[in-house]
Motif scaffolding. Structure first.
Motif, mmCIF file in Angstrom:
data_model
loop_
_atom_site.group_PDB
_atom_site.id
_atom_site.type_symbol
_atom_site.label_atom_id
_atom_site.label_comp_id
_atom_site.label_asym_id
_atom_site.label_seq_id
_atom_site.Cartn_x
_atom_site.Cartn_y
_atom_site.Cartn_z
ATOM 1 N N GLY A 162 -2.156 -9.423 2.418
ATOM 2 C CA GLY A 162 -0.227 -8.856 2.214
ATOM 3 C C GLY A 162 0.200 -8.426 0.833
ATOM 4 N N LEU A 163 -0.203 -9.434 0.078
ATOM 5 C CA LEU A 163 -0.225 -8.930 -1.776
ATOM 6 C C LEU A 163 -0.316 -7.565 -1.313
ATOM 7 C CD1 LEU A 163 -0.160 -12.784 -2.839
ATOM 8 C CD2 LEU A 163 2.188 -11.357 -2.402
ATOM 9 N N ARG A 204 -6.581 -5.222 12.527
ATOM 10 C CA ARG A 204 -5.853 -5.703 13.892
ATOM 11 C C ARG A 204 -7.348 -6.125 15.087
ATOM 12 N NH1 ARG A 204 -1.790 -2.314 15.884
ATOM 13 N NH2 ARG A 204 -3.757 -1.720 17.850
ATOM 14 N N GLU A 258 -5.300 -14.214 4.493
ATOM 15 C CA GLU A 258 -3.859 -12.996 4.897
ATOM 16 C C GLU A 258 -2.708 -12.867 3.644
ATOM 17 O OE1 GLU A 258 -0.745 -13.787 8.193
ATOM 18 O OE2 GLU A 258 -1.369 -15.802 7.406
ATOM 19 N N MET A 259 -2.219 -13.934 2.912
ATOM 20 C CA MET A 259 -2.044 -14.100 2.015
ATOM 21 C C MET A 259 -2.108 -13.270 0.744
ATOM 22 S SD MET A 259 -0.759 -18.212 2.179
ATOM 23 C CE MET A 259 0.921 -17.731 0.433
ATOM 24 N N GLU A 285 -6.213 -1.379 8.143
ATOM 25 C CA GLU A 285 -5.135 -1.817 9.114
ATOM 26 C C GLU A 285 -6.294 -1.953 9.825
ATOM 27 O OE1 GLU A 285 -2.682 -3.121 7.676
ATOM 28 O OE2 GLU A 285 -2.859 -2.233 5.874
ATOM 29 N N LEU A 340 -7.857 -9.671 14.133
ATOM 30 C CA LEU A 340 -6.737 -10.225 14.634
ATOM 31 C C LEU A 340 -6.765 -11.381 15.695
ATOM 32 C CD1 LEU A 340 -4.304 -11.596 13.325
ATOM 33 C CD2 LEU A 340 -2.898 -10.560 14.268
ATOM 34 N N ARG A 347 -7.775 -23.357 5.715
ATOM 35 C CA ARG A 347 -6.376 -23.165 4.458
ATOM 36 C C ARG A 347 -6.404 -21.875 4.209
ATOM 37 N NH1 ARG A 347 -3.430 -26.791 1.588
ATOM 38 N NH2 ARG A 347 -3.282 -27.807 3.256
ATOM 39 N N ALA A 379 6.991 -17.735 -5.548
ATOM 40 C CA ALA A 379 6.322 -15.868 -6.711
ATOM 41 C C ALA A 379 6.779 -15.258 -5.578
ATOM 42 C CB ALA A 379 4.988 -16.022 -7.352
ATOM 43 N N GLN A 414 -1.193 -5.090 0.035
ATOM 44 C CA GLN A 414 -0.447 -4.138 0.978
ATOM 45 C C GLN A 414 1.038 -4.090 -0.081
ATOM 46 O OE1 GLN A 414 -0.774 -6.422 4.393
ATOM 47 N NE2 GLN A 414 -2.156 -4.741 5.841
ATOM 48 N N CYS A 415 1.320 -5.153 -0.194
ATOM 49 C CA CYS A 415 2.559 -4.910 -1.480
ATOM 50 C C CYS A 415 2.357 -4.217 -2.499
ATOM 51 C CB CYS A 415 3.301 -6.127 -2.057
ATOM 52 S SG CYS A 415 4.294 -5.709 -2.275
ATOM 53 N N GLY A 448 4.843 -5.751 2.900
ATOM 54 C CA GLY A 448 3.942 -6.384 2.386
ATOM 55 C C GLY A 448 3.395 -7.989 2.093
ATOM 56 N N ILE A 489 -2.935 -18.024 -5.720
ATOM 57 C CA ILE A 489 -3.692 -17.825 -4.399
ATOM 58 C C ILE A 489 -5.000 -18.552 -5.020
ATOM 59 C CG2 ILE A 489 -4.551 -16.645 -2.573
ATOM 60 C CD1 ILE A 489 -1.873 -15.263 -2.425
ATOM 61 N N GLU A 545 -5.812 -18.315 5.650
ATOM 62 C CA GLU A 545 -4.403 -18.537 5.645
ATOM 63 C C GLU A 545 -3.756 -17.608 3.587
ATOM 64 O OE1 GLU A 545 -0.701 -20.458 6.515
ATOM 65 O OE2 GLU A 545 -1.775 -21.625 4.770
ATOM 66 N N LEU A 546 -4.933 -18.511 2.708
ATOM 67 C CA LEU A 546 -5.085 -17.514 1.515
ATOM 68 C C LEU A 546 -5.288 -16.423 1.791
ATOM 69 C CD1 LEU A 546 -6.074 -20.392 -0.692
ATOM 70 C CD2 LEU A 546 -4.282 -19.908 -0.440
ATOM 71 N N GLN A 581 3.695 -9.394 5.712
ATOM 72 C CA GLN A 581 2.965 -9.856 5.727
ATOM 73 C C GLN A 581 2.130 -11.460 5.501
ATOM 74 O OE1 GLN A 581 1.585 -5.786 5.366
ATOM 75 N NE2 GLN A 581 1.068 -5.414 7.739
ATOM 76 N N CYS A 582 2.572 -11.340 4.129
ATOM 77 C CA CYS A 582 1.789 -12.454 3.317
ATOM 78 C C CYS A 582 3.091 -13.047 3.186
ATOM 79 C CB CYS A 582 1.874 -12.760 1.838
ATOM 80 S SG CYS A 582 2.018 -13.858 0.610
ATOM 81 N N ALA A 596 1.786 -14.628 -7.813
ATOM 82 C CA ALA A 596 1.445 -15.110 -6.799
ATOM 83 C C ALA A 596 0.376 -14.918 -6.473
ATOM 84 C CB ALA A 596 2.218 -14.407 -5.688
ATOM 85 N N THR A 641 2.756 -20.014 -4.611
ATOM 86 C CA THR A 641 2.539 -19.324 -4.460
ATOM 87 C C THR A 641 3.775 -18.567 -3.510
ATOM 88 O OG1 THR A 641 0.051 -19.371 -4.100
ATOM 89 C CG2 THR A 641 0.960 -17.686 -2.380
ATOM 90 N N MET A 663 6.607 -2.156 -0.272
ATOM 91 C CA MET A 663 6.255 -3.414 -0.887
ATOM 92 C C MET A 663 6.982 -4.553 0.446
ATOM 93 S SD MET A 663 6.966 -2.253 -4.659
ATOM 94 C CE MET A 663 6.746 -3.232 -5.325
#
Lengths: 396, 396
Positions: B314-315, B331, B310-311, B327, B334, B304, A272, B317-318, A314, B280, B307-308, A317-318, B276, A269, A311
């Motif tokens: 992020g993607l 927040r 969260e990742m 969001e 979080l 784990r 990438a 958001q990307c 993001g 995931i 974490e995935l 954040q990832c 990515a 991941t 991007m």
């Protein structure tokens, strides 16, 4: 040595800009491309030597923004650092661990207040650069800065660059037009010399700096860097950024380590993700270098840059390096349809918001008011401007 | 035909779960793997036929949650939809555009209030599934649901699955133990039949559904899907999620299109982003399927997964599919160190927050109170539970 005499009566002022990372922070540690740019916020170092009639045998350093003043009898410096007497301004060398220790003792004698002890390394760097380039000579050095300290905007590099430049400007190692009025740029080879000395200074402050901050501060404009290779790039557009300092301190080493740990846990991941960041940095550099024709083209380029910033954010954040304070800035600027990303290590620090050319000043004022009401500090800066410059004053 | 007679006197209740996308939304459109799971929130459909003495010749539909009731004389249905008389419950077919028009006319006669006109397609689906499977027969059908409508939790699929199941349960096409007490599962081949009918029903509501929602609702547990291939996966851990409905309506088609446009503008970056996400989803499926030993192992697996999540967020958001409301949820959760991600199309809709096994109920209550104070709706649901089940009531 008429020129030397003339120089010795002059006051020189050097200014060097701070920097931001436009794209690629963290990923650059994992072999992705990153892009850094100078910002129109400067650190200023002015230097002059006392005349014989002043009868002053001390080296004085004034850090105006933090209201600190230091002074050492030059005899004390010579006694503590005899090994620096043989340094050549034209041949930058690294400060040895032994010398660092001796310098630290000189700094300790000055009793820096506990709250400002973080500045000690910067004062050590000053003593080392000063003595290496100018030897044991009384002088007065005054430092002021528009850059917030320790917020990832390259304040330490701007200090090292402007200090090295001022010291070299009044040395035999550079050849300048001392009659020039206003700001003056160094020649290519002189910039290289300044950059080398500044890098050596940065080492005292940061241990293992990447060299990016001092390079951007010296040369200005923008640089693309990957796996230790730096390439200067010529910006073809005027960019303005709102820089919001969240004032949340971060631990850069811990953040870099946490990304590496995440990379160990999720190698595919993260590979990438780093590859995506690499593409973003390259595309961003291409857009910035491409010729702009008119307002429409500029708006299109700005929109493209905004999308790339969103991007990149993001992807950061990832990687897990954002922070509640950063998210607050993102939310606030999003309300005004402005794109933002963190810059530097993350976990607090500074956030960039692109201010498009056609954005009204009223909106900018509102965004800033909103952000300041959250307790943040806002700075507006042009991006990719000039690097190091110097200016000579009259004889004092 | 003793069994048929017996069935006709019975009441059947079917329930089918909603679904969430655990990972891979949007990227799945670009050939990445995604993972969906059933959630312990159900739509219930109960069906019974009137006895001869009731002298009732109408087909009635009650949608309890939205307080709507419809009724059609069966003669009117036969007249409007003569072509459905030859349908076989055992052979699911697609609803032709002509039939959709005739059904729409039947629905229009019912004068659905303007504010609830969005339910018209669901009522059309009802008429079509009912008539195709049971013909022109008077009946009473009651629908209730724990799933918010149109929020991406698969409420329409759960409706189609539970309706198809209830209709098939009282048809000749399935063979069930009518004396069974409590909830009963279908056989594999019967599930397949239900799933096919439900998919045809989904087509009337959604045009081109992916088939994921009805498959998860039918089979329960989790599925991994990529490029149209669905694989059922067996979960080896109990997962609990807080599902926050932002109540912000989104336009799924426009969001999917915006990601595609971004992909055209930044092909290399987006290809890396989708890759990515693919990693995931695969890792998430592996963790969920791996055997868990004890509390410690479960906590590790949960961390784990967090974490995935969260990742993946992020993607997303990307890709540009987040939203201010999403969001806000991120927040808020979080603050309690809980990991969240949007689920489904984004741009509003629902957000998932993993509730770790060892998390105290007090914290959960606080998070929910915080989120509800923002105007959001909170649901707690087990993830990866049972799919479709039915239950027979006494003769009415």
């Amino acid at each position: 040595m008429h020129q030397t005499r003339e120089r010795e009566r002059m006051e020189v002022k050097a200014r060097a800009p701070g920097k931001i990372i436009l794209a690629g922070e963290h990923a650059v540690v994992h072999r992705s491309t990153a892009v850094a740019a100078s910002i129109g916020l400067y650190t200023y170092v002015s230097l002059h030597f006392p005349t014989d009639s002043d009868n002053d045998d001390t080296l004085k350093l004034q850090l105006k923004d933090v209201a600190l003043e230091f002074s050492w009898p030059v005899g004390r410096i010579k006694e503590a650092l005899p090994e620096l007497g043989s340094c050549l301004a034209s041949s930058p060398t690294s400060c040895s661990p032994e010398t660092i220790k001796s310098i630290a003792a000189l700094v300790e004698e000055q009793n820096i207040p506990e709250a400002k002890i973080g500045l000690a390394a910067g004062v050590s760097t000053f003593l080392w650069l000063y003595t290496s380039i100018q030897g044991y000579k009384p002088a007065m050095v005054v430092v002021t800065s528009e850059l917030p300290l320790g917020s990832g905007l390259g304040s330490s590099a701007a200090f090292c660059v402007s200090l090295s430049a001022a010291l070299l400007a009044l040395s035999d190692s550079v050849n300048l037009d001392y009659s020039h009025q206003g700001w003056l740029t160094f020649e290519e080879s002189e910039l290289e010399l300044v950059n080398k000395w500044a890098f050596e200074g940065e080492k005292i402050i940061h241990g293992k700096p990447s060299g990016i901050d001092n390079t951007v501060s010296t040369y200005g404009d923008m640089i693309k860097f990957r796996s230790g290779n730096l390439t200067l790039i010529k910006s073809n557009m005027t960019l303005k950024m709102l820089i919001t300092n969240t004032k949340v301190g971060r631990n850069t080493k811990a953040l870099v380590a946490s990304v590496s740990e995440r990379t160990v846990r999720h190698p595919n991941t993260m590979a990438a993700v780093f590859s995506a960041v690499d593409s973003i940095s390259k595309e961003l550099a291409t857009i910035i270098q491409s010729p702009g024709y008119n307002d429409l083209a500029i708006t299109e380029k700005e929109e493209r840059l905004e999308e790339l910033m969103e991007m990149n954010q993001g992807l950061l954040q990832c990687m897990g390096v954002s922070h509640a304070s950063i998210e607050t800035v993102l939310r606030t600027t999003l309300k005004y349809k402005l794109a933002s990303k963190l810059t530097g290590a993350g976990g607090g620090g500074c956030v960039l918001t692109l201010l498009p050319t056609l954005l009204s000043g009223t909106i900018v004022d509102k965004v800033i008011a909103d952000l300041e009401s959250c307790g943040f500090q806002c700075l507006i800066a042009g991006i990719g401007g000039k690097g190091l410059e110097i200016c000579f004053g009259g004889s004092s």
